[in-house]
Design a protein around this motif. Structure first.
Motif, PDB file in Angstrom:
ATOM      1  N   SER A   1      -5.790  -5.739   8.530  1.00 47.14           N
ATOM      2  CA  SER A   1      -5.721  -5.595   7.082  1.00 47.14           C
ATOM      3  C   SER A   1      -5.660  -6.992   6.470  1.00 47.14           C
ATOM      4  N   MET A   2      -6.140  -7.109   5.241  1.00 46.97           N
ATOM      5  CA  MET A   2      -6.190  -8.419   4.600  1.00 46.97           C
ATOM      6  C   MET A   2      -5.719  -8.298   3.164  1.00 46.97           C
ATOM      7  N   GLY A   3      -5.315  -9.413   2.615  1.00 43.42           N
ATOM      8  CA  GLY A   3      -4.856  -9.342   1.236  1.00 43.42           C
ATOM      9  C   GLY A   3      -4.736 -10.694   0.584  1.00 43.42           C
ATOM     10  N   TRP A   4      -4.403 -10.627  -0.676  1.00 43.09           N
ATOM     11  CA  TRP A   4      -4.194 -11.822  -1.494  1.00 43.09           C
ATOM     12  C   TRP A   4      -2.763 -11.841  -2.008  1.00 43.09           C
TER      13      TRP A   4
ATOM     14  N   GLY B   1       2.739 -10.246  -4.007  1.00 37.95           N
ATOM     15  CA  GLY B   1       1.556  -9.587  -3.496  1.00 37.95           C
ATOM     16  C   GLY B   1       0.617  -9.229  -4.628  1.00 37.95           C
ATOM     17  N   VAL B   2      -0.649  -9.565  -4.494  1.00 38.91           N
ATOM     18  CA  VAL B   2      -1.627  -9.314  -5.545  1.00 38.91           C
ATOM     19  C   VAL B   2      -2.468  -8.085  -5.218  1.00 38.91           C
ATOM     20  N   ALA B   3      -3.115  -8.105  -4.069  1.00 34.22           N
ATOM     21  CA  ALA B   3      -3.982  -6.990  -3.682  1.00 34.22           C
ATOM     22  C   ALA B   3      -4.220  -7.044  -2.192  1.00 34.22           C
ATOM     23  N   GLY B   4      -4.433  -5.889  -1.605  1.00 30.66           N
ATOM     24  CA  GLY B   4      -4.707  -5.823  -0.188  1.00 30.66           C
ATOM     25  C   GLY B   4      -5.702  -4.740   0.129  1.00 30.66           C
TER      26      GLY B   4
ATOM     27  N   ARG C   1      -9.316   1.044   2.162  1.00 33.80           N
ATOM     28  CA  ARG C   1      -8.324   1.460   1.173  1.00 33.80           C
ATOM     29  C   ARG C   1      -7.644   0.238   0.582  1.00 33.80           C
ATOM     30  N   SER C   2      -7.513   0.214  -0.727  1.00 39.79           N
ATOM     31  CA  SER C   2      -6.951  -0.958  -1.389  1.00 39.79           C
ATOM     32  C   SER C   2      -5.660  -0.618  -2.119  1.00 39.79           C
ATOM     33  N   ILE C   3      -4.871  -1.643  -2.338  1.00 37.05           N
ATOM     34  CA  ILE C   3      -3.614  -1.513  -3.063  1.00 37.05           C
ATOM     35  C   ILE C   3      -3.465  -2.744  -3.941  1.00 37.05           C
TER      36      ILE C   3
ATOM     37  N   PHE D   1      -0.880  -4.218   5.496  1.00 35.13           N
ATOM     38  CA  PHE D   1      -0.703  -4.900   4.219  1.00 35.13           C
ATOM     39  C   PHE D   1       0.419  -4.240   3.446  1.00 35.13           C
ATOM     40  N   ASP D   2       1.306  -5.040   2.941  1.00 34.62           N
ATOM     41  CA  ASP D   2       2.305  -4.582   1.992  1.00 34.62           C
ATOM     42  C   ASP D   2       2.466  -5.682   0.966  1.00 34.62           C
TER      43      ASP D   2
END
Length: 121
Positions: A33-36, A47-50, A56-58, A101-102
């Motif tokens: 999983s990856m994120g910003w 946490g901005v977005a993952g 699936r995004s958050i 990702f969290d």
């Protein structure tokens, strides 16, 4: 060792847009999983977005409706499209990868060095 490299930061005025890119080594890109995330001076990491391996995004509450996370599977690049930027979006932005990702970033194992985003009023 995973390799993540952010680019695309810069200075824009309120209401403007930027697109951040994170180039990631293929194994990491396809396995994790990856994120910003972002961190402003004197503030905690946010946490901005993952996005997970299924797509699936958050999003963090402060960026919902303005930021969009996406992936280019042909190029192994993670993007963050940022629209309607506000001065409070000013921060160093980091991409990260990990098993889960969290928004707290606790599931992230690998981190880039960051790219600076500055929004002027």
């Amino acid at each position: 060792q995973a390799q993540l490299a952010e680019s695309g930061g810069g200075s824009v005025q309120t209401g403007g847009s930027l697109r951040l890119s994170c180039t990631i080594d293929r194994y990491t890109y396809r396995s994790w999983s990856m994120g910003w995330f972002r961190q402003a001076p004197g503030k905690a990491r946010e946490g901005v977005a993952g996005i997970d391996t299924t797509g699936r995004s958050i999003y963090g509450d402060s960026v919902k409706g303005r930021f969009t996370i996406s992936k280019d599977n042909a190029k192994d690049i993670l993007y963050l499209q940022m629209n309607s930027l506000k001065p409070e979006d000013t921060a160093m932005y980091y991409c990260a990868a990990g098993g889960t990702f969290d928004l707290g970033g606790y599931g992230m194992v690998y981190w880039g060095k960051g790219t600076l985003v500055t929004i002027s009023s």
